[in-house]
Structures are given as structure tokens and as C-alpha cells.
Scaffold this motif. Structure first.
Motif, PDB file in Angstrom:
ATOM      1  N   VAL A  31      33.906  45.907  51.735  1.00  0.00           N
ATOM      2  CA  VAL A  31      34.625  46.631  50.677  1.00  0.00           C
ATOM      3  C   VAL A  31      36.019  46.061  50.489  1.00  0.00           C
ATOM      4  O   VAL A  31      36.476  45.848  49.356  1.00  0.00           O
ATOM      5  CB  VAL A  31      34.692  48.138  51.012  1.00  0.00           C
ATOM      6  CG1 VAL A  31      35.594  48.869  50.032  1.00  0.00           C
ATOM      7  CG2 VAL A  31      33.292  48.749  50.982  1.00  0.00           C
ATOM      8  N   PHE A  32      36.712  45.774  51.586  1.00  0.00           N
ATOM      9  CA  PHE A  32      38.048  45.212  51.468  1.00  0.00           C
ATOM     10  C   PHE A  32      38.016  43.792  50.905  1.00  0.00           C
ATOM     11  O   PHE A  32      38.949  43.371  50.213  1.00  0.00           O
ATOM     12  CB  PHE A  32      38.757  45.231  52.821  1.00  0.00           C
ATOM     13  CG  PHE A  32      39.418  46.540  53.132  1.00  0.00           C
ATOM     14  CD1 PHE A  32      40.560  46.925  52.465  1.00  0.00           C
ATOM     15  CD2 PHE A  32      38.883  47.390  54.081  1.00  0.00           C
ATOM     16  CE1 PHE A  32      41.171  48.144  52.732  1.00  0.00           C
ATOM     17  CE2 PHE A  32      39.484  48.607  54.362  1.00  0.00           C
ATOM     18  CZ  PHE A  32      40.632  48.986  53.688  1.00  0.00           C
ATOM     19  N   GLY A  33      36.960  43.043  51.193  1.00  0.00           N
ATOM     20  CA  GLY A  33      36.824  41.707  50.608  1.00  0.00           C
ATOM     21  C   GLY A  33      36.666  41.771  49.102  1.00  0.00           C
ATOM     22  O   GLY A  33      37.293  40.995  48.363  1.00  0.00           O
ATOM     23  N   ILE A  34      35.851  42.711  48.628  1.00  0.00           N
ATOM     24  CA  ILE A  34      35.676  42.900  47.180  1.00  0.00           C
ATOM     25  C   ILE A  34      36.975  43.394  46.546  1.00  0.00           C
ATOM     26  O   ILE A  34      37.362  42.941  45.460  1.00  0.00           O
ATOM     27  CB  ILE A  34      34.518  43.882  46.910  1.00  0.00           C
ATOM     28  CG1 ILE A  34      33.198  43.293  47.420  1.00  0.00           C
ATOM     29  CG2 ILE A  34      34.416  44.212  45.429  1.00  0.00           C
ATOM     30  CD1 ILE A  34      32.030  44.258  47.384  1.00  0.00           C
ATOM     31  N   ALA A  35      37.665  44.328  47.231  1.00  0.00           N
ATOM     32  CA  ALA A  35      38.932  44.839  46.709  1.00  0.00           C
ATOM     33  C   ALA A  35      39.987  43.735  46.627  1.00  0.00           C
ATOM     34  O   ALA A  35      40.732  43.653  45.640  1.00  0.00           O
ATOM     35  CB  ALA A  35      39.438  45.977  47.597  1.00  0.00           C
ATOM     36  N   ALA A  36      40.048  42.883  47.641  1.00  0.00           N
ATOM     37  CA  ALA A  36      41.003  41.770  47.623  1.00  0.00           C
ATOM     38  C   ALA A  36      40.690  40.806  46.486  1.00  0.00           C
ATOM     39  O   ALA A  36      41.603  40.267  45.843  1.00  0.00           O
ATOM     40  CB  ALA A  36      40.972  41.035  48.967  1.00  0.00           C
ATOM     41  N   THR A  37      39.408  40.588  46.220  1.00  0.00           N
ATOM     42  CA  THR A  37      39.018  39.746  45.086  1.00  0.00           C
ATOM     43  C   THR A  37      39.504  40.341  43.776  1.00  0.00           C
ATOM     44  O   THR A  37      40.026  39.629  42.908  1.00  0.00           O
ATOM     45  CB  THR A  37      37.484  39.591  45.043  1.00  0.00           C
ATOM     46  OG1 THR A  37      37.034  39.021  46.268  1.00  0.00           O
ATOM     47  CG2 THR A  37      37.062  38.690  43.886  1.00  0.00           C
ATOM     48  N   TYR A  38      39.352  41.644  43.645  1.00  0.00           N
ATOM     49  CA  TYR A  38      39.777  42.329  42.416  1.00  0.00           C
ATOM     50  C   TYR A  38      41.276  42.173  42.191  1.00  0.00           C
ATOM     51  O   TYR A  38      41.735  41.974  41.068  1.00  0.00           O
ATOM     52  CB  TYR A  38      39.396  43.809  42.517  1.00  0.00           C
ATOM     53  CG  TYR A  38      39.496  44.552  41.213  1.00  0.00           C
ATOM     54  CD1 TYR A  38      38.476  44.495  40.284  1.00  0.00           C
ATOM     55  CD2 TYR A  38      40.619  45.305  40.908  1.00  0.00           C
ATOM     56  CE1 TYR A  38      38.563  45.176  39.074  1.00  0.00           C
ATOM     57  CE2 TYR A  38      40.715  45.997  39.717  1.00  0.00           C
ATOM     58  CZ  TYR A  38      39.684  45.925  38.798  1.00  0.00           C
ATOM     59  OH  TYR A  38      39.793  46.582  37.604  1.00  0.00           O
ATOM     60  N   ILE A  39      42.045  42.256  43.287  1.00  0.00           N
ATOM     61  CA  ILE A  39      43.495  42.117  43.174  1.00  0.00           C
ATOM     62  C   ILE A  39      43.879  40.673  42.860  1.00  0.00           C
ATOM     63  O   ILE A  39      44.763  40.411  42.036  1.00  0.00           O
ATOM     64  CB  ILE A  39      44.172  42.571  44.478  1.00  0.00           C
ATOM     65  CG1 ILE A  39      43.960  44.072  44.687  1.00  0.00           C
ATOM     66  CG2 ILE A  39      45.666  42.254  44.457  1.00  0.00           C
ATOM     67  CD1 ILE A  39      44.442  44.584  46.031  1.00  0.00           C
ATOM     68  N   ALA A  40      43.214  39.724  43.518  1.00  0.00           N
ATOM     69  CA  ALA A  40      43.597  38.313  43.391  1.00  0.00           C
ATOM     70  C   ALA A  40      43.044  37.649  42.140  1.00  0.00           C
ATOM     71  O   ALA A  40      43.528  36.567  41.759  1.00  0.00           O
ATOM     72  CB  ALA A  40      43.111  37.542  44.630  1.00  0.00           C
ATOM     73  N   TYR A  41      42.065  38.267  41.483  1.00  0.00           N
ATOM     74  CA  TYR A  41      41.390  37.603  40.358  1.00  0.00           C
ATOM     75  C   TYR A  41      42.339  37.210  39.223  1.00  0.00           C
ATOM     76  O   TYR A  41      42.248  36.078  38.717  1.00  0.00           O
ATOM     77  CB  TYR A  41      40.267  38.490  39.832  1.00  0.00           C
ATOM     78  CG  TYR A  41      39.479  37.854  38.711  1.00  0.00           C
ATOM     79  CD1 TYR A  41      38.558  36.846  38.978  1.00  0.00           C
ATOM     80  CD2 TYR A  41      39.665  38.243  37.387  1.00  0.00           C
ATOM     81  CE1 TYR A  41      37.836  36.246  37.964  1.00  0.00           C
ATOM     82  CE2 TYR A  41      38.950  37.641  36.363  1.00  0.00           C
ATOM     83  CZ  TYR A  41      38.041  36.649  36.660  1.00  0.00           C
ATOM     84  OH  TYR A  41      37.341  36.040  35.642  1.00  0.00           O
ATOM     85  N   PHE A 146      35.253  37.591  50.333  1.00  0.00           N
ATOM     86  CA  PHE A 146      36.319  37.289  49.377  1.00  0.00           C
ATOM     87  C   PHE A 146      36.038  35.979  48.655  1.00  0.00           C
ATOM     88  O   PHE A 146      36.109  35.907  47.418  1.00  0.00           O
ATOM     89  CB  PHE A 146      37.665  37.206  50.107  1.00  0.00           C
ATOM     90  CG  PHE A 146      38.806  36.779  49.225  1.00  0.00           C
ATOM     91  CD1 PHE A 146      39.432  37.700  48.394  1.00  0.00           C
ATOM     92  CD2 PHE A 146      39.249  35.467  49.210  1.00  0.00           C
ATOM     93  CE1 PHE A 146      40.480  37.317  47.568  1.00  0.00           C
ATOM     94  CE2 PHE A 146      40.299  35.073  48.396  1.00  0.00           C
ATOM     95  CZ  PHE A 146      40.906  35.998  47.568  1.00  0.00           C
ATOM     96  N   TYR A 147      35.697  34.937  49.404  1.00  0.00           N
ATOM     97  CA  TYR A 147      35.440  33.623  48.797  1.00  0.00           C
ATOM     98  C   TYR A 147      34.237  33.680  47.865  1.00  0.00           C
ATOM     99  O   TYR A 147      34.281  33.157  46.736  1.00  0.00           O
ATOM    100  CB  TYR A 147      35.216  32.582  49.891  1.00  0.00           C
ATOM    101  CG  TYR A 147      34.955  31.194  49.366  1.00  0.00           C
ATOM    102  CD1 TYR A 147      36.011  30.337  49.077  1.00  0.00           C
ATOM    103  CD2 TYR A 147      33.653  30.734  49.150  1.00  0.00           C
ATOM    104  CE1 TYR A 147      35.782  29.055  48.584  1.00  0.00           C
ATOM    105  CE2 TYR A 147      33.415  29.470  48.656  1.00  0.00           C
ATOM    106  CZ  TYR A 147      34.470  28.633  48.376  1.00  0.00           C
ATOM    107  OH  TYR A 147      34.233  27.372  47.879  1.00  0.00           O
ATOM    108  N   ALA A 148      33.152  34.313  48.325  1.00  0.00           N
ATOM    109  CA  ALA A 148      31.916  34.353  47.532  1.00  0.00           C
ATOM    110  C   ALA A 148      32.102  35.145  46.245  1.00  0.00           C
ATOM    111  O   ALA A 148      31.662  34.723  45.169  1.00  0.00           O
ATOM    112  CB  ALA A 148      30.787  34.942  48.367  1.00  0.00           C
TER     113      ALA A 148
END
Length: 338
Positions: A31-41, A146-148
Motif C-alpha cells: 500500500v505504501f509503495g502504491i501511495a509513494a507512486t501516486y505522490i511521485a508520479y 514502487f518501481y513496478a
């Protein structure tokens, strides 16, 4: 035919059970990996326009990996002392809260937090400190997710919209929009803004020699908690720091107060925060507060994200249902049409 449905239903249930057992211990980093992706996108897209998507992915992933490694080193070096300092700060803070004259509802909320939140926080942190290899494994999963997700963000977004049911699609899209609005408000503004303030407060405490590294980190964590509470804020922490410094050197205390005013609160609240929230839907501070702390109590660390989203979805369902009901013709009108 019925037997075939039963077999397929049983097969699906078994597969879902096995998937849940496999991922149960890894839900938090996923969940935190997906959330970090959302922030960094957004940053990934802007950087990609300048250097290309491939290099943008490499640079953003490298930055997040470096921060994760530094986090792991920090946990290994300072977590025990940080916990001791944090409990001391929390005890003093909740004792001070008990002396304030606030409305009954807020007083009850503060009392509940004073009795349950420190213990819940202690359990969340100790489950990692007692097993650093487990934390390292979860960080690896976090970075892999996060990478994926960042590399396939556009594809995943299209897949999500294609999975929406064709019947009542408007309701599904409204729900998805509500999730996006809630995540925007919680992650990209409130939580991200609070963490940034906590980071600058930690730096200030350490540079001005108010505490050692562990104590400064604990002060930053408390600053984040204060930013999440209504009628509170990080200004309380830098004000306390300035008062402590005043006994040593009034000049240094004034410098620290200026640093806190500019970097922590209230100046960023009137200059930077409005720009972050300008084009985003607003989520009630009460909803966010109850969602975050209720989520932490129910789900642990991952509840910071899941709690507000769950409450946001509830309000979305209520709004959609009210709109749906108002659009329905009355019984009298239906009889007249008939």
C-alpha cells in the motif's frame, strides 16, 4: 450448470484465500509503495518531459531507494533512543492537553488518544525494531512495488477504468473520483505537508542543539502528530524549542523562532499550502483526523491511508445515493405517466 458454478466459486475462494495468506504480511509495504507512486508520479512526468521516461524512472527510483536505505540505517542506529524520547514528549504533551479547556467532544477525543495512541504507536514501531531483517524485507517489497507501479502507471490506470462495471458505471466513476480526491487531500497535501514540517523541525532541533539525533527525530514525529490534530500545529514545537533556548541565549532563541516561523508554521500555511490545494477537492479536517487515527488503531501504519479512504468512500456512497434518489420520479408521477 449449478454444480459448475459451485466448483468455480470454490476455486475462486481458494485462490483468494491463498493470495491473502501470501500477501497478508506484505500489505503495508504494498500500500505504501502504491501511495509513494501516486505522490511521485507528477514529478516523474515532469522530469520525463526533460530527460525521457527511462531516465526519469531511474532517477526517481534511485532517490526513493536512497531515502529507504537512509531510513533503514536510521532505524538501526536511533530507534531505541527515539522511542524513549517520543514517549517522554507524548506524555508531556497529553498532560498539557488535559489542562486545556476545550469542548467536550474534543476533550473525549484527546483522552482516548492519550490512553490508546501511545501504546498503539509503541506496538507499531517495536514490531519492526525487534526484527530489522523483516523491516529490510518490507523495504525491498516497497521499492519493488514502487518501481513496478511507476513504470506501468499509465497502463494500470487504463486497466482500472476498464474493470469498472458497465451497469451503473457513473456511480463507479464517482466512487473512483472520490478515492482520488481523498488520496490527493490526505497524501499530497495534509500528510505530505505535515511530514515535511516534521523533517524541518528535526533539522532545526539538531542544528540548534536542542537535542541529539534521536531526540530531534522524536520531536519531528510529534510535530507531524500535532499537524494532524485540529487547532494544533507544528508551531507548538518550535515555540517550546525557542523558550528552552531563551535560557541559554536569547539571540539564538530568536533565530530559531524565525526559522520555525518560516520553515514550519505558520508562514508555509499561508504561502505554500494554498498552492497545493488550489485545484484539489477539500476533505474535512474532522474526516481526515478520524480517518487517520481510526485507521491507525484498526489497521496499524497502513491505516494512515486506508482509514481516510474508507470514510471518504462512505461519504461518496451517501452523496451518490442522495443524488440517485432525487432523480427518481415520485410514485404519483409514475402513476400519472402510466
Amino acid at each position: 450448470m449449478e454444480r459448475e458454478k459451485i466448483v468455480w466459486a470454490a476455486l475462486v475462494a481458494i485462490i483468494l484465500f491463498l493470495v491473502w495468506k501470501t500477501l497478508k504480511e506484505l500489505i503495508t509495504p504494498i500500500v505504501f509503495g502504491i501511495a509513494a507512486t501516486y505522490i511521485a508520479y507528477p514529478f516523474y512526468v515532469k522530469l520525463g518531459n526533460k530527460v525521457g521516461k527511462k531516465w526519469s524512472l531511474i532517477i526517481v527510483s534511485a532517490i526513493v531507494s536512497l531515502l529507504s536505505i537512509l531510513f533503514l540505517i536510521g532505524v538501526a542506529l536511533w530507534i531505541t533512543d527515539t522511542l524513549k524520547n517520543l514517549y517522554t514528549y507524548l506524555d508531556a504533551f497529553f498532560s498539557w492537553l488535559g489542562t486545556l479547556k476545550v469542548p467536550g467532544a474534543l476533550s473525549s477525543l484527546f483522552d482516548a488518544m492519550a490512553t490508546s495512541f501511545p501504546e498503539k504507536l509503541r506496538g507499531m514501531l517495536l514490531q519492526y525494531t525487534l526484527s530489522l531483517p523483516k523491516l529490510a524485507l518490507q523495504l525491498i517489497v516497497f521499492l519493488a512495488v514502487f518501481y513496478a507501479t511507476l513504470a506501468n502507471a499509465d497502463f494500470l490506470a487504463r486497466e482500472v477504468y476498464e474493470l469498472l462495471p458497465s451497469t451503473n458505471r457513473e456511480i463507479s466513476e464517482r466512487m473512483l473520483t472520490k478515492v482520488k480526491d481523498t488520496v490527493d487531500a490526505i497524501l499530497k497535501t495534509w500528510l505530505f505537508f505535515s511530514v515535511t514540517k516534521g523533517f524541518f523541525l528535526s533539522i532545526g532541533f539538531y542544528v540548534f542543539k536542542l537535542s541529539n539525533a534521536a531526540g530531534s527525530i522524536a520531536a519531528g514525529i510529534l510535530c507531524i502528530i500535532l499537524e494532524l490534530l485540529p487547532f494544533m500545529g507544528g508551531w507548538i514545537m518550535w515555540l517550546i524549542g525557542a523558550m528552552l533556548l531563551w535560557n541559554r541565549s536569547p539571540g539564538v532563541a530568536v533565530l530559531f523562532a524565525i526559522y520555525g516561523f518560516i520553515m514550519i508554521s505558520p508562514l508555509p500555511d499561508y504561502t505554500i499550502k494554498p498552492k497545493l490545494t488550489k485545484h484539489r477537492a477539500k476533505v474535512s479536517s474532522v474526516v481526515a483526523l478520524v480517518g487517520i487515527f481510526g485507521g491507525i488503531m484498526a489497521f496499524g501504519a497502513v491505516g494512515i491511508i486506508l482509514g481516510p479512504i474508507a470514510i471518504g468512500l462512505l461519504f461518496a456512497l451517501i452523496e451518490v445515493w442522495k443524488e440517485y434518489e432525487t432523480k427518481q420520479p415520485s410514485k404519483a408521477h409514475q402513476s400519472q405517466d402510466a
